[in-house]
Design a protein around this motif. Structure first.
Motif, PDB file in Angstrom:
ATOM      1  N   VAL A   1     -59.209  21.814  -3.095  1.00 38.79           N
ATOM      2  CA  VAL A   1     -58.034  21.685  -2.226  1.00 38.79           C
ATOM      3  C   VAL A   1     -57.136  20.565  -2.746  1.00 38.79           C
ATOM      4  O   VAL A   1     -55.915  20.713  -2.853  1.00 38.79           O
ATOM      5  N   ARG A   2     -57.736  19.452  -3.116  1.00 35.25           N
ATOM      6  CA  ARG A   2     -56.913  18.337  -3.570  1.00 35.25           C
ATOM      7  C   ARG A   2     -56.268  18.628  -4.918  1.00 35.25           C
ATOM      8  O   ARG A   2     -55.135  18.218  -5.174  1.00 35.25           O
ATOM      9  N   GLU A   3     -56.985  19.345  -5.779  1.00 32.65           N
ATOM     10  CA  GLU A   3     -56.368  19.724  -7.048  1.00 32.65           C
ATOM     11  C   GLU A   3     -55.152  20.610  -6.807  1.00 32.65           C
ATOM     12  O   GLU A   3     -54.134  20.496  -7.494  1.00 32.65           O
ATOM     13  N   PHE A   4     -55.251  21.497  -5.817  1.00 32.81           N
ATOM     14  CA  PHE A   4     -54.112  22.348  -5.471  1.00 32.81           C
ATOM     15  C   PHE A   4     -52.952  21.488  -4.974  1.00 32.81           C
ATOM     16  O   PHE A   4     -51.791  21.704  -5.351  1.00 32.81           O
ATOM     17  N   LEU A   5     -53.257  20.511  -4.132  1.00 31.85           N
ATOM     18  CA  LEU A   5     -52.205  19.656  -3.581  1.00 31.85           C
ATOM     19  C   LEU A   5     -51.531  18.833  -4.669  1.00 31.85           C
ATOM     20  O   LEU A   5     -50.303  18.689  -4.694  1.00 31.85           O
ATOM     21  N   ARG A   6     -52.316  18.287  -5.593  1.00 30.97           N
ATOM     22  CA  ARG A   6     -51.705  17.451  -6.625  1.00 30.97           C
ATOM     23  C   ARG A   6     -50.891  18.284  -7.613  1.00 30.97           C
ATOM     24  O   ARG A   6     -50.022  17.750  -8.300  1.00 30.97           O
ATOM     25  N   ALA A   7     -51.163  19.591  -7.668  1.00 29.85           N
ATOM     26  CA  ALA A   7     -50.368  20.464  -8.532  1.00 29.85           C
ATOM     27  C   ALA A   7     -49.047  20.849  -7.883  1.00 29.85           C
ATOM     28  O   ALA A   7     -48.162  21.381  -8.566  1.00 29.85           O
ATOM     29  N   ASN A   8     -48.903  20.578  -6.579  1.00 27.87           N
ATOM     30  CA  ASN A   8     -47.715  21.033  -5.868  1.00 27.87           C
ATOM     31  C   ASN A   8     -46.984  19.942  -5.102  1.00 27.87           C
ATOM     32  O   ASN A   8     -45.967  20.228  -4.457  1.00 27.87           O
ATOM     33  N   LEU A   9     -47.474  18.714  -5.160  1.00 28.75           N
ATOM     34  CA  LEU A   9     -46.852  17.615  -4.432  1.00 28.75           C
ATOM     35  C   LEU A   9     -46.731  16.392  -5.343  1.00 28.75           C
ATOM     36  O   LEU A   9     -47.541  16.215  -6.258  1.00 28.75           O
ATOM     37  N   PRO A  10     -45.759  15.525  -5.077  1.00 27.16           N
ATOM     38  CA  PRO A  10     -45.716  14.243  -5.790  1.00 27.16           C
ATOM     39  C   PRO A  10     -46.977  13.442  -5.500  1.00 27.16           C
ATOM     40  O   PRO A  10     -47.612  13.607  -4.452  1.00 27.16           O
ATOM     41  N   THR A  11     -47.335  12.556  -6.402  1.00 33.09           N
ATOM     42  CA  THR A  11     -48.582  11.804  -6.265  1.00 33.09           C
ATOM     43  C   THR A  11     -48.669  11.075  -4.935  1.00 33.09           C
ATOM     44  O   THR A  11     -49.721  11.060  -4.295  1.00 33.09           O
ATOM     45  N   TYR A  12     -47.571  10.446  -4.486  1.00 33.53           N
ATOM     46  CA  TYR A  12     -47.631   9.652  -3.265  1.00 33.53           C
ATOM     47  C   TYR A  12     -47.838  10.494  -2.015  1.00 33.53           C
ATOM     48  O   TYR A  12     -48.186   9.970  -0.958  1.00 33.53           O
ATOM     49  N   MET A  13     -47.648  11.829  -2.104  1.00 31.20           N
ATOM     50  CA  MET A  13     -47.847  12.710  -0.956  1.00 31.20           C
ATOM     51  C   MET A  13     -49.215  13.385  -0.959  1.00 31.20           C
ATOM     52  O   MET A  13     -49.552  14.087  -0.007  1.00 31.20           O
ATOM     53  N   VAL A  14     -50.002  13.181  -2.004  1.00 32.19           N
ATOM     54  CA  VAL A  14     -51.318  13.816  -2.083  1.00 32.19           C
ATOM     55  C   VAL A  14     -52.305  13.013  -1.241  1.00 32.19           C
ATOM     56  O   VAL A  14     -52.457  11.805  -1.443  1.00 32.19           O
ATOM     57  N   PRO A  15     -52.988  13.633  -0.265  1.00 33.24           N
ATOM     58  CA  PRO A  15     -53.951  12.901   0.570  1.00 33.24           C
ATOM     59  C   PRO A  15     -55.013  12.206  -0.263  1.00 33.24           C
ATOM     60  O   PRO A  15     -55.494  12.740  -1.267  1.00 33.24           O
ATOM     61  N   ALA A  16     -55.377  11.011   0.167  1.00 34.72           N
ATOM     62  CA  ALA A  16     -56.409  10.256  -0.531  1.00 34.72           C
ATOM     63  C   ALA A  16     -57.781  10.894  -0.357  1.00 34.72           C
ATOM     64  O   ALA A  16     -58.646  10.743  -1.217  1.00 34.72           O
ATOM     65  N   ARG A  17     -57.968  11.621   0.742  1.00 31.68           N
ATOM     66  CA  ARG A  17     -59.252  12.263   1.008  1.00 31.68           C
ATOM     67  C   ARG A  17     -59.027  13.639   1.609  1.00 31.68           C
ATOM     68  O   ARG A  17     -58.048  13.860   2.330  1.00 31.68           O
TER      69      ARG A  17
END
Length: 589
Positions: A400-416
């Motif tokens: 899930v987080r890999e998907f988020l980091r592929a579609n959001l700027p780094t500062y918007m990717v949840p830490a957990r």
């Protein structure tokens, strides 16, 4: 698309083409860059080789030669003829994107007139030819408007702060002294990190402007005690009103009261504190802050609906057609006319100076396959804020987080990212966020923390809008609130080789990791960012290593070699080199 080193090309292109510009951020995913490019209607892109995937298909591209290449080098763009297009102060100067509550970023259209109201002379800052202005901000962050155009319009010197310097408290302190910087803006998140390690870093400045998120009063006091800049200004403002709307010079009475106001309006603008009926609140009362004046943006590009909702008619206008921007910020109007920030009316938060709408992160999270019911929470009991993603579907949290980091700027990717059987709901069927945060805090066996990636190496400085673009400072409390137990193997890699016993460097680094990351156990193969490290925490790591061992660990080393064993070896090598150079004994205990 450009890195910080490309500022000259950006400014020269804007001058010659006389077109509105949109500064791209190569640190964000290419898919997001292309979507923003299509939304803004970009007609021409300047980018380096290898960045073309950030440009929408069909848009002509001028390829920039490598920095420092000789004129006419292969790959460099040829001469660009000056365009003789009439431009007035009402023409757009730039489009800058902020997070959107509907799930898509919003492009704010700012006219030239709005910049002229901000610089070079205003009641909160007057710049002159003798000033040296630090350019620390990401060019996709609106503080860059003040830095770049403030310096150029005043005939001052603009000094670009290298990324490596910006992310090292000790190097930044030396850089400011060596270059003679007199004026600088920084977010509170970066200020707090720097002051923790080098409290007198800003002592030689004429003006230090801070803003972007909530201040930490203890760090302000520490800085002022160690070496205060000549003027310390708390600056406030949304992108929709061109960088700053209000400002307040910090005075001793603020520290005595324990509250630093955002102050009064800057020149060419005004503030209105209104209740839900758009009636002015009395002094001492609380209401929503509306801002107006010459700094107002034209609206959101291609979105008249959101423009009309956010930019409303001024009910007290003295000139027909005057508008106000609804900030969504709750404030208190003091009897002396100054305004004190209290909080938000909605789900918007600020992370290292960047505005983040939880709705936008949730929309992207919902696009992830097999995510099920989902929510994004903001952990606000520590500074800065952390984001936590929760889902009920079978999707693996790491995926899930890999998907988020592929579609959001780094500062918007949840830490957990967490996976729970169900989400608690309120009686009216909405996600009960308070109950969900409480449940995560009680969870005895949370999902392993998702890797908190360092900023993408190719990207420009981003906090904080400034030099960093994600994460928190030194808060184990935020980690625990997000579900970390503080014990056991909380990251993939802790099950590898043990931390070497009897090694003073490894022991010292282990102490630093425990303090920064809030974890008790990890192994030699454990990864700094997989344990919840962020770019701000990496900055703290560099500072703590300097204090403990007396050596300068490069921030890029933390990003490229983030395992405990690799960092311990690097620090040991630096200590040995230092000892050979000085003829000393062991490093500092």
């Amino acid at each position: 698309m450009q890195d910080t080193e490309r500022e000259a090309e950006l400014l020269e292109a804007e001058r010659r083409l006389q077109a509105a510009q949109r500064a791209g951020d190569v640190a964000q995913p290419p898919t997001r860059s292309r979507a923003i490019g299509r939304d803004s209607g970009v007609r021409l892109a300047l980018c380096e080789r290898g960045r073309e995937d950030h440009v929408p298909p069909g848009v002509p591209t001028i390829e920039l030669a490598p920095v420092g290449a000789a004129a006419g080098a292969a790959g460099a763009a040829g001469p660009v003829a000056s365009a003789h297009v009439p431009v007035t102060v009402r023409h757009p100067a730039y489009v800058m994107y902020t997070s959107g509550s509907t799930g898509a970023p919003k492009g704010v259209v700012v006219p030239h007139e709005a910049i002229l109201r901000l610089v070079p002379h205003s009641n909160f800052l007057r710049l002159g030819p003798d000033d040296v202005v630090a350019h620390l901000s990401n060019t996709a962050f609106d503080a860059a408007t003040l830095e770049i155009w403030g310096a150029l319009c005043a005939g001052a010197t603009l000094v670009v702060v290298p990324r490596e310097v910006a992310l090292s408290p000790y190097r930044l302190g030396r850089f400011l002294a060596e270059t003679g910087v007199s004026v600088m803006f920084t977010t509170n998140a970066l200020l707090n990190a720097i002051v923790t390690h080098v409290p007198d870093a800003f002592a030689r400045l004429r003006v230090l402007l801070v803003g972007g998120d909530q201040y930490a009063l203890a760090q302000i006091r520490r800085m002022l005690a160690a070496g205060a800049p000549e003027h310390l200004v708390n600056a406030y403002g949304p992108t929709e009103n061109t960088t700053f709307s209000a400002a307040h010079e910090v005075v001793p009475a603020d520290l005595d009261r324990g509250v630093i106001p955002i102050g009064g309006p800057i020149d060419g603008g005004y503030l209105r504190v209104l209740d839900d009926r758009l009636t002015p609140v009395a002094p001492g009362g609380t209401g929503e802050l509306y801002v107006g004046g010459q700094g107002l943006a034209d609206g959101y590009v291609g979105d008249p609906g959101r423009t009309c909702a956010a930019f409303v008619a001024d009910p007290f206008a003295v000139v027909p057609g005057q508008r106000l921007y609804r900030t969504g910020d709750l404030v208190r109007l003091r009897p002396d006319g100054d305004v004190v920030f209290l909080g938000r009316r909605d789900d918007q938060v600020k992370i290292s100076g960047f505005r983040v709408e939880l709705g936008e992160v949730e929309r992207v999270l919902g696009d992830c396959p097999q995510v099920g019911d989902h929510a994004v929470l903001a952990v606000t009991d520590a500074e800065p804020v952390q984001l936590v993603a929760v889902s009920t579907g079978p999707a693996d949290p790491a995926e899930v987080r890999e998907f988020l980091r592929a579609n959001l700027p780094t500062y918007m990717v949840p830490a957990r990212c967490h996976r729970l059987p169900t989400l608690p709901v309120t009686p009216n069927g909405k996600v009960d966020r308070a109950a969900l945060l409480a449940a995560l805090g009680r969870d005895p066996d949370p999902e392993p923390p998702a890797p908190a990636d360092p900023p993408r190496p190719a990207g420009p400085p981003g906090p904080d809008g400034a030099a960093i673009s994600d994460g928190a400072a030194d808060s184990a409390g935020a980690s625990r609130a997000a579900g970390r137990t503080g014990s056991g193997d909380v990251s993939g890699g802790a099950s590898g080789a043990a931390v070497p016993a009897g090694d003073p460097v490894a022991a010292g680094l282990a102490d630093i990791w425990r303090d920064l990351l809030g974890v008790a156990e990890f192994g030699a193969d454990s990864q700094f960012f997989a344990l919840g490290g962020t770019s701000i925490k990496a900055l703290h790591l560099v500072g703590a290593v300097h204090r403990r061992f007396g050596v300068d660990l490069r921030i890029v080393t933390v990003f490229r070699r983030p395992s405990f064993a690799d960092l311990a070896r690097e620090i040991a090598d630096l200590v040995r080199t230092e000892q050979r150079g000085n003829g000393d004994g062991p490093g500092r205990p």
